[in-house]
Structures are given as structure tokens and as C-alpha cells.
Scaffold this active site. Structure first.
Site, PDB file in Angstrom:
ATOM      1  N   HIS A 257      35.053  26.554 -18.887  1.00 17.25           N
ATOM      2  CA  HIS A 257      36.272  26.135 -19.653  1.00 17.25           C
ATOM      3  C   HIS A 257      36.538  25.112 -20.389  1.00 17.25           C
ATOM      4  O   HIS A 257      37.081  24.808 -21.391  1.00 17.25           O
ATOM      5  CB  HIS A 257      37.293  26.381 -18.340  1.00 17.25           C
ATOM      6  CG  HIS A 257      38.810  26.208 -18.493  1.00 17.25           C
ATOM      7  ND1 HIS A 257      39.643  27.285 -18.769  1.00 17.25           N
ATOM      8  CD2 HIS A 257      39.523  25.143 -18.835  1.00 17.25           C
ATOM      9  CE1 HIS A 257      40.676  26.791 -18.982  1.00 17.25           C
ATOM     10  NE2 HIS A 257      40.982  25.609 -18.958  1.00 17.25           N
ATOM     11  N   GLU A 258      35.959  23.870 -19.487  1.00 18.05           N
ATOM     12  CA  GLU A 258      36.174  22.806 -20.192  1.00 18.05           C
ATOM     13  C   GLU A 258      35.130  22.424 -21.456  1.00 18.05           C
ATOM     14  O   GLU A 258      35.657  21.709 -22.402  1.00 18.05           O
ATOM     15  CB  GLU A 258      35.782  21.652 -18.971  1.00 18.05           C
ATOM     16  CG  GLU A 258      36.901  21.653 -17.882  1.00 18.05           C
ATOM     17  CD  GLU A 258      38.215  21.380 -18.183  1.00 18.05           C
ATOM     18  OE1 GLU A 258      38.678  21.190 -19.355  1.00 18.05           O
ATOM     19  OE2 GLU A 258      38.956  21.833 -17.576  1.00 18.05           O
ATOM     20  N   HIS A 261      37.386  23.661 -24.228  1.00 17.05           N
ATOM     21  CA  HIS A 261      37.956  22.512 -24.712  1.00 17.05           C
ATOM     22  C   HIS A 261      37.419  21.659 -25.654  1.00 17.05           C
ATOM     23  O   HIS A 261      37.918  21.317 -26.740  1.00 17.05           O
ATOM     24  CB  HIS A 261      38.947  21.767 -23.530  1.00 17.05           C
ATOM     25  CG  HIS A 261      40.139  22.569 -22.984  1.00 17.05           C
ATOM     26  ND1 HIS A 261      41.049  22.834 -23.848  1.00 17.05           N
ATOM     27  CD2 HIS A 261      40.377  22.872 -21.690  1.00 17.05           C
ATOM     28  CE1 HIS A 261      41.952  23.303 -23.208  1.00 17.05           C
ATOM     29  NE2 HIS A 261      41.507  23.521 -21.767  1.00 17.05           N
ATOM     30  N   GLU A 287      43.968  25.784 -25.372  1.00 17.99           N
ATOM     31  CA  GLU A 287      43.670  26.874 -24.106  1.00 17.99           C
ATOM     32  C   GLU A 287      43.227  28.023 -24.519  1.00 17.99           C
ATOM     33  O   GLU A 287      42.308  28.652 -23.916  1.00 17.99           O
ATOM     34  CB  GLU A 287      44.990  26.900 -23.365  1.00 17.99           C
ATOM     35  CG  GLU A 287      44.868  27.407 -21.849  1.00 17.99           C
ATOM     36  CD  GLU A 287      44.093  26.467 -21.039  1.00 17.99           C
ATOM     37  OE1 GLU A 287      43.352  26.987 -19.986  1.00 17.99           O
ATOM     38  OE2 GLU A 287      44.004  25.230 -21.374  1.00 17.99           O
TER      39      GLU A 287
END
Length: 492
Positions: A257-258, A261, A287
Site C-alpha cells: 500500500h505505502e 503512494h 489513494e
């Protein structure tokens, strides 16, 4: 770019402002990863001081003159002026002492929240939360100029979005999500993963997952944090993850997820570095990158097949017999307490709850002292489970201690945008699954980089998604994807 003197002077001034903003962001990263606990009050003063300098620069009267005189002839220059004007117009409405007070308080509040969370003591956090909320309401009133306070805060994170438009979207999504959940929960659930997975082993695999998704380690790093986040941009964008030794998926999917980003920030055209368009264009679009990396790619059948083999190599036999069984476990649907650990069916219901609660707080319809009861009642109604401890309820998220009111709905916007991007990606790369099954994400991440990430803040949020997908974003592709995926998994 134009040779216009006013524009050149404005951009030189802005470059210094951007550099100072990066310094402030690095202080925040340090606070969450490296800073000694006893330094919290001092860090609050440091953050207030740098916010004072930044606010003075963002409201410098010369900006108005430069904006009036600047002439540009290209899209990038026009976008720079649009974003600088937006920042200036918003900043001049907020008094400098209020901006500094918010920076000071929210820096300290994060430590108070973390201690209250660890101790399970809501009462220890509520007075600080009340102070943060009071200052945010003052800020919202200054920005709104008689308009809706919550809309003014949402605009910080997703320009153009409103509580009305978001509420309408949630209203369209909820019936299909609830119906899907009821069907899925009526079927037998896959087993949970069991065993012990050491911190060192998880961190090694997390790093390899970052590499598999194309994370540039020469311009990034990974550390541990209570609440995973990414920080920075340009040539310095860092990620964090967290470890639960009985649940490696917590670490692995937080990392993916990170990485989504951070990869967005690292992919932006270097010509835009240290300028307003050298960042992701909104939190919803940001997101969308983390969620498509984590879910549509990272939790898909093809990539989880590769992950299964990787885990067997690293951990030996860990109680999962096949790639299909692993895929089912990774996507197990259950009404859990924690938003960041929620499955794709439940995740947006968590966001809808927070949206309603924080909107009521900002509008003055819900008092801070009544918040825990409101949270617990709403959670029981929405998820059918009673909150068993504050860390699983009101104290689980860091956002309100940071003053990030209006941020939560961008998570669902990100999911909606990711659904649209995934639909377009499948058309653009028809053999995608063959590549993902080999652990090769380059076609997917390369398509995202070229169609969306490299453009940074060049376009408005919805236009950014529409340009990448070829159609205006809406919730349909996400809901269709979820229904198809979980119908297959659960035999609906």
C-alpha cells in the site's frame, strides 16, 4: 515554459517554499519513526516555528502581484498558477497564530493519542481531541466564509469534492456492499493463517515486495511505525510498515500500500520537482495508487500465486496447502474492528462510518465526550460486533489527533478511482495475469506511471482519472469488480 519575469520570480519564490515544506514533512516522518518520546513538546515548538515561516511565505503579498502579472503559454505553467493561486487564496484566510497553534497542538497530540491507544484510555485523549477539533473548526470557519465547515476541510484533500457529493456516492454504494457482505458471510469462511513469522523474516519479504512493485530504494527507505504511512517526494519518498508476528499479511499489504503512494511521488516528471505540480494531485488520486497496488494487483489471484511460492521458500510449510487456498485466505471476508486490516468488502463501510461521525463533529451535531458511545453504537449497527477495546474502536486511527478532518472520505474515493483504473488497465494490458503470476508487476506499474503518476498535479483530480481511464470516474467499476471477485471466491 515562459520567460515572463513575474512567473520566473514567482516560481523561484515557490521553490524555496516547497523546500521548507519538505523539511517540515521530514520532521513529521522523524517524529513517527525515530524521535525519542521525551522530545514531543520540543518537536511541537519546532513544527509551530516552521509552520509560521511557511504561512508567512504562503501569504506574502508579492504573490498576488506575481499572479496578476504572470503570463504562461503551456499547460504546466497554467497548472502552476492555478495551484499557487489556490494555496494563496486559502492561506490568507487563516490567521498566522491559528496556523502555528494547529501545527504545535497536532504534533503533540499524536504522542498523546499513541499513549492513550496503548493504555486503552479514551479519557486521556478526549481533552486533546476537543482542543484539536476547536482549532480545526476555527480554521474551517475562516476558509468557508459562511459556507459549510466540513466542505472547507474536505477541500484541503480533494478539491472539488463536497459532503453532499460524497454522501450521495456513499448512498449509492452502501446497498450493493451490504448485499454482497450478507451473501459472502452466509458462506463458509476460509481458514485464517496461523503460525509465527519473525520480524526479520517479514521485513526481508516486505523489502522484496517493494522491489517487485518497482520501489526505488535509492530514493526511499522503509521503517516501522504504529500507523503505516509514506512521506516525501521528489528524490526522497519514504515508507513505513508494521509487524504482527502472527499475521504477516499486516506487514506485507501495508508495505505494498505505502509503496503505491511513494511510487506515485517518485514517478512524477522531474521537471516538476520542487513546484506545486510536483506532488500527487489529491489524496483521493493518491489513494487510488496505493489501493490498486494493494488490492487489484496485490490481492489478485495471479500475484497471490507468486506470493504463495515466495512464502513457502522463506517460511517453509506454513499450513496453507495450495495457491488457491492462499488466495482465499488473503481475501478472507470478516467483520473485523480495524480499518487498515479490513477486507475489500468491508473497507468502505468503515469509511462511511467515519465520514458521518467526523461530519457531525465538525458541524457541532456531536460532542467529543459523546464520540466513543456514538462510535461503538454505529460500529455495532454496521458490523454486527461490539467494540471490545478502545484500540479497536475510537483510538485505532491517528487522523483526528493530526487534525485530518475531511481526509477519511478520500480513502473510498481512492477505491472508486482504483476501480476505474483497473478496468482500463485490463484493456490496455490483456495478458496482465500471466506477468503477475511470475511476480512481474512492471506492465501494471508502468501503465500507471505513464498514464497517471508522471503528471503529478498537472490536472484536477477527476480529470486526472478521466485522462488515464478514458471515461469519467464513477463507483460502478469498483462495485462490479468486488461482486465478480467475491462471487468467484465464495461460489455466490
Amino acid at each position: 515554459m515562459t520567460n515572463n519575469t513575474a512567473f520566473a520570480e514567482l516560481m523561484a519564490f515557490q521553490r524555496q517554499t516547497e523546500a521548507l515544506g519538505n523539511v517540515a514533512e521530514r520532521l513529521g516522518w522523524d517524529q513517527e519513526t525515530m524521535m525519542p518520546r521525551g522530545a514531543a513538546d520540543q518537536r511541537g515548538e519546532e513544527m509551530a516555528a516552521i509552520e509560521g515561516v511557511l504561512h508567512a511565505r504562503r501569504t506574502d503579498p508579492r504573490i498576488a502581484g506575481w499572479l496578476a502579472a504572470a503570463e504562461v503559454s503551456d499547460a504546466a505553467g497554467a497548472a502552476q498558477l492555478r495551484l499557487i493561486r489556490r494555496s494563496y487564496d486559502r492561506s490568507v484566510k487563516v490567521p498566522a497564530d491559528l496556523a502555528e497553534a494547529l501545527a504545535r497542538l497536532t504534533s503533540v497530540a499524536q504522542g498523546i493519542w499513541a499513549e492513550a491507544r496503548a493504555a486503552g484510555n479514551v479519557a486521556a485523549f478526549l481533552p486533546t481531541l476537543a482542543e484539536v477539533l476547536a482549532l480545526k473548526r476555527q480554521e474551517a470557519a475562516a476558509l468557508a466564509e459562511g459556507g459549510d465547515l466540513y466542505d472547507a476541510l474536505i477541500d484541503d484533500y480533494e478539491p472539488g469534492a463536497t459532503a453532499e457529493s460524497l454522501g450521495a456516492m456513499f448512498g449509492r454504494m452502501r446497498p450493493r456492499l451490504v448485499s454482497l457482505r450478507e451473501k459472502v458471510l452466509g458462506k463458509p469462511a476460509p481458514q485464517k493463517i496461523e503460525g509465527h513469522f519473525s520480524t526479520d523474516s517479514q521485513m526481508r519479504m516486505a523489502r522484496d515486495l517493494g522491489t517487485a512493485f518497482g520501489y526505488d530504494w535509492s530514493r526511499g527507505r522503509m521503517d516501522l511505525a504504529v500507523h503505516p504511512f509514506s512521506s516525501g517526494g521528489g528524490d526522497d519518498s519514504r515508507i513505513t510498515t508494521r509487524i504482527v508476528e502472527t499475521d504477516p499479511f499486516n506487514c506485507f499489504y501495508s508495505t505494498i500500500h505505502e509503496v503505491g503512494h511513494s511510487s506515485y511521488e517518485l514517478a512524477i516528471d522531474p521537471d516538476y520537482a520542487m513546484t506545486p505540480i510536483g506532488h500527487g494531485c489529491s489524496m483521493g488520486v493518491h489513494e487510488s495508487q496505493s489501493r490498486i497496488y494493494e488490492n487489484q494487483i496485490g490481492r489478485g489471484r495471479a500475484f497471490t500465486g507468486w506470493m504463495f511460492e515466495q512464502m513457502r521458500e522463506r517460511f517453509g510449510e506454513f499450513g496453507v496447502r495450495s495457491a488457491d487456498e492462499f488466495y482465499a485466505i488473503v481475501n478472507r471476508v470478516q467483520p473485523g474492528f480495524i480499518r487498515t486490516e479490513a477486507d475489500e468488502v468491508h473497507y468502505n463501510l468503515h469509511i462511511m462510518m467515519r465520514f458521518d461521525l467526523e461530519r457531525a463533529l465538525v458541524r457541532g451535531d456531536l460532542g467529543v465526550n459523546d464520540l466513543e458511545a456514538a462510535w461503538n453504537d454505529r460500529f455495532k449497527a454496521d458490523f454486527g460486533v461490539a467494540v471490545d477495546q478502545p484500540a479497536h474502536g475510537l483510538l485505532q486511527d491517528v487522523h483526528w489527533s493530526c487534525g485530518l478532518f475531511g481526509y477519511f472520505p478520500t480513502y473510498t474515493l481512492g477505491n472508486v478511482y482504483a476501480g476505474c483504473l483497473h478496468q482500463a488497465l485490463r484493456v490496455a494490458v490483456p495478458d496482465l495475469d500471466d506477468q503477475l503470476a511470475a511476480g512481474d508487476t512492471s506492465a501494471a506499474t508502468g501503465w500507471l506511471r505513464e498514464t497517471l503518476q508522471r503528471h503529478g498535479g498537472l490536472r484536477e483530480p477527476r480529470a486526472t482519472i478521466a485522462q488515464a481511464c478514458g471515461f469519467d470516474p464513477h463507483e460502478g467499476p469498483l462495485l462490479d469488480y468486488l461482486e465478480a471477485k467475491f462471487a468467484g471466491l465464495y461460489g455466490l
